[in-house]
Enzyme design. Sequence first.
Site, PDB file in Angstrom:
ATOM      1  N   LYS A   1       0.833  -1.208   0.000  1.00  0.00           N
ATOM      2  CA  LYS A   1       0.000   0.000   0.000  1.00  0.00           C
ATOM      3  C   LYS A   1       0.866   1.256   0.000  1.00  0.00           C
ATOM      4  O   LYS A   1       0.540   2.240  -0.658  1.00  0.00           O
ATOM      5  CB  LYS A   1      -0.918   0.031   1.229  1.00  0.00           C
ATOM      6  CG  LYS A   1      -1.923  -1.069   1.262  1.00  0.00           C
ATOM      7  CD  LYS A   1      -3.031  -0.876   0.244  1.00  0.00           C
ATOM      8  CE  LYS A   1      -4.015  -2.023   0.341  1.00  0.00           C
ATOM      9  NZ  LYS A   1      -4.949  -2.120  -0.750  1.00  0.00           N
TER      10      LYS A   1
ATOM     11  N   LYS B   1      -5.792 -15.516 -12.432  1.00  0.00           N
ATOM     12  CA  LYS B   1      -7.073 -15.901 -11.850  1.00  0.00           C
ATOM     13  C   LYS B   1      -8.104 -14.788 -12.016  1.00  0.00           C
ATOM     14  O   LYS B   1      -7.771 -13.660 -12.310  1.00  0.00           O
ATOM     15  CB  LYS B   1      -6.891 -16.152 -10.350  1.00  0.00           C
ATOM     16  CG  LYS B   1      -5.944 -17.262 -10.019  1.00  0.00           C
ATOM     17  CD  LYS B   1      -5.924 -17.528  -8.521  1.00  0.00           C
ATOM     18  CE  LYS B   1      -5.425 -16.348  -7.727  1.00  0.00           C
ATOM     19  NZ  LYS B   1      -5.408 -16.572  -6.281  1.00  0.00           N
TER      20      LYS B   1
ATOM     21  N   LYS C   1     -11.179  -9.218  -8.446  1.00  0.00           N
ATOM     22  CA  LYS C   1     -12.171  -8.173  -8.234  1.00  0.00           C
ATOM     23  C   LYS C   1     -11.894  -6.921  -9.050  1.00  0.00           C
ATOM     24  O   LYS C   1     -12.791  -6.270  -9.534  1.00  0.00           O
ATOM     25  CB  LYS C   1     -12.214  -7.779  -6.760  1.00  0.00           C
ATOM     26  CG  LYS C   1     -13.204  -8.602  -5.983  1.00  0.00           C
ATOM     27  CD  LYS C   1     -13.404  -8.073  -4.595  1.00  0.00           C
ATOM     28  CE  LYS C   1     -14.306  -9.021  -3.811  1.00  0.00           C
ATOM     29  NZ  LYS C   1     -14.288  -8.796  -2.395  1.00  0.00           N
TER      30      LYS C   1
END
Length: 332
Positions: A113, A195, A198
């Site tokens: 982050k 994969k 989101k």
Amino acid sequence: MSKEIVVSGIRSTGYLHLGNYFGAMRNYVKMQDEYNCYFFVADYHSLTTHPEPEHLRENVYRVVAENIACGLDPDKVALYAQSDIPEIPELYLMLNMLAYKGELEKVPTFKDKVRTQPQNVNAGLLTYPVLMTADILIHKGIKVPVGKDQEQHVEMARNFAQRFNGRYGETFPEPYPFNYSNELVKVPSLDGTGKMSKSENVNATLYLADDDDTIRKKVMKAKTDAGPTEHDSEMPDYIQNIFQLLHLVSKHETVETYRSMYNNCTIRYGDMKKQLAEDMVNFIQPIRERATDLQQDHPQLQRIMKLGAEKARESASKTIAEARKKIGINYY
Ligand code: TRP
């Protein structure tokens, strides 16, 4: 004997997709009969990215609705919003006194982050694993079903539990990450890279909220090629992926039929994708419809969330009373 305690948080950002279904929700549904389950929407955690209030509320309703649509039964589990349990931030505050800046700064998800959003490195991000620990320990949770990316956080929860116990006496069991391990399924994206996810490659990910035509379009765009030219030749990754998806939602015979057509070079990928698209529509449609109906029924959702919060607070209030006593902040 009382059932073992399972706790897990569900992120309230982004739309749930097929990977979430097979990776998480299907496990939750299975666990609800075997364990004493606490599943919650981690709305406090989502505040680290400062969502708009309207979005936050709708996202929380949607996640609750989608989880129920997938088979989670609010009468069997405690399904609640994290922010409805004031004992969680209370325990979080206590645990923050035992969590060191140095160890928190070393957490890989925090370092990510710092790199990806340097303009918003807030204290909530730094102490994200402490809040997660409070989520788990507030119910004395033992098994924590999470994906690989969250295992380190559960590891830290274990450390903080030990630290609390070491200082104040045996209070919390040590939680550990849990999965029905032999059933860890990979849900590949439709473009042959990685994969379903989101946030990345929206067109290669199937969401539980996608309408029928969107599902068909996405599936038909999946990468293929001219087909095998030699019998029993090795399958390229992107073709294996299509078979994997077929395996998740189609009948066993369907998969076997296409597999033998692949092996004798008579396969037509267009037909296989049409089949996959229809089976996918049949799989997602009922979930989507149940979820949309419920999502619009705010009174019903509110009843469900209140019931969940009641169950969760019953357990949380006991734990917090014990923690206060152990620490010495029980005066009356
Ligand atoms: N951090 C988890 C995630 O991003 C969600 C979460 C919050 C969680 N609190 C938790 C998971 C406690 C397990 C236990 O997916």
